[in-house]
Design an enzyme around this catalytic site. Structure first.
Site, PDB file in Angstrom:
ATOM      1  N   LYS A  84       9.272  67.499  59.512  1.00  0.00           N
ATOM      2  CA  LYS A  84       8.153  67.300  60.559  1.00  0.00           C
ATOM      3  C   LYS A  84       7.772  68.462  61.006  1.00  0.00           C
ATOM      4  CE  LYS A  84       7.993  63.521  63.891  1.00  0.00           C
ATOM      5  NZ  LYS A  84       8.782  62.629  64.829  1.00  0.00           N
TER       6      LYS A  84
HETATM    7  O1  G3P Z   1       8.403  60.507  67.437  1.00  0.00           O
HETATM    8  C1  G3P Z   1       7.206  60.572  67.636  1.00  0.00           C
HETATM    9  C2  G3P Z   1       6.627  59.649  68.510  1.00  0.00           C
HETATM   10  O2  G3P Z   1       6.930  58.368  68.226  1.00  0.00           O
HETATM   11  C3  G3P Z   1       6.936  59.673  70.159  1.00  0.00           C
HETATM   12  O3  G3P Z   1       6.226  59.057  70.677  1.00  0.00           O
HETATM   13  O4  G3P Z   1       5.055  58.766  72.880  1.00  0.00           O
HETATM   14  O5  G3P Z   1       7.207  57.425  72.396  1.00  0.00           O
HETATM   15  O6  G3P Z   1       7.267  59.876  72.777  1.00  0.00           O
HETATM   16  P1  G3P Z   1       6.348  58.764  72.554  1.00  0.00           P
END
Ligand code: G3P
Length: 221
Positions: A84
Site C-alpha cells: 500500500k
Molecule cells: O484503510 C483505509 C480506509 O478505509 C480508512 O478509512 O476513513 O475509515 O479511516 P477511514
C-alpha cells in the site's frame, strides 16, 4: 464485487473469514497501531487467516529510496501481500517501479479523478478511493469513485477501483451500482450488510408455522 475487511485486528479478520465470502484485508498505519501488535506478525497472521486473499500493508516513509526499501521488505513477507502506497509524488514513482517488477500495489489516500489517473498510469493494482472522509467535509465521495470506474473502463487501465473509508451499508450499495471492483470496510459494516427486518420477520413466521405443525426433517424415533 470483491469484499475486503478494513482492520488490523486479527480477531475481526478471523470472524469475517468464517463467512467464507472474504476476498481480502486492508490495513493502514492507524489500524496496525490500534492493534497493539507487531506489523509483520499481524500481517502474516492475516495472510494465514485469509488463504489466497489480497492483504494490503502500507509503507510509512515519504522519500522514494526509503519507501522502496520498505516496499521490498513488506512484499518479501508473503505472496498474498499487496504493498500500500500513499498518493504522493515519490509514491507514484514507487508504484511504477514496483509494477515494473511485478509487485502488486494498492494506491491509498486517493480523493480525486486526477489522482486516480496518476495511480492508473503508474500501473497500480488497486486504486483506493476514500469516500467517508470526503462525505465528512460535506462533499459526495462516491462521485470520484464513479468517475474513476468510468476512466478505467474508457481507457482500459488494468487497475481495480477499491472503495475505502466506507462508513455505512449505503456506501456499499452505491459502490456496487457505480461498478467498483472492490469495497473495504470495518467488520461492523459487513455485519450490517446481513440485516433486513423482513428477513427476521419472515424467518420467525416460517419457524412458528413449522413448529405449530409439529413437523420434523429427521424421522421421528
Ligand atoms: O484503510 C483505509 C480506509 O478505509 C480508512 O478509512 O476513513 O475509515 O479511516 P477511514
Amino acid at each position: 464485487m470483491k469484499l475486503f475487511v478494513d482492520t488490523g485486528d486479527v480477531a475481526e479478520v478471523q470472524k469475517a473469514a468464517e463467512w467464507g465470502i472474504l476476498d481480502g484485508v486492508t490495513t493502514n498505519p492507524t489500524l496496525i497501531a490500534k492493534s497493539g501488535k507487531g506489523f509483520k506478525e499481524t500481517v502474516l497472521k492475516i495472510c494465514e487467516l485469509v488463504p489466497g486473499g489480497d492483504i494490503s500493508a502500507e509503507v510509512v516513509a515519504t522519500d522514494y529510496d526509503t519507501m522502496l526499501k520498505e516496499a521490498l521488505e513488506i512484499a518479501s513477507w508473503h505472496p498474498q501481500i499487496v504493498v500500500k502506497v500513499p498518493l504522493i509524488e515519490p509514491g507514484i514513482s514507487l508504484v511504477k517501479t514496483l509494477s515494473d517488477r511485478g509487485i502488486r500495489t494498492n494506491v491509498t489516500l486517493v480523493f480525486s479523478l486526477s489522482q486516480a489517473l496518476l495511480a492508473a498510469k503508474a500501473g497500480a493494482t488497486f486504486i483506493s478511493n476514500f469516500v467517508g472522509r470526503v462525505d465528512d467535509i460535506s462533499d459526495d465521495g462516491m462521485n470520484a469513485v464513479a468517475d474513476t470506474v468510468n476512466m478505467v473502463n474508457n481507457f482500459g487501465f488494468d487497475s481495480e477501483v477499491l472503495v475505502a473509508s466506507v462508513r455505512h451499508p449505503l456506501h456499499v450499495v452505491q459502490a456496487i451500482n457505480v461498478g467498483a471492483h472492490i469495497a473495504t470496510m470495518p467488520l461492523k459494516i459487513i455485519e450490517m450488510l446481513f440485516k433486513h427486518p423482513l428477513t427476521d420477520i419472515g424467518l420467525k413466521r416460517f419457524l412458528a408455522d413449522w413448529d405449530q405443525a409439529g413437523l420434523s426433517i429427521f424421522p421421528k424415533s
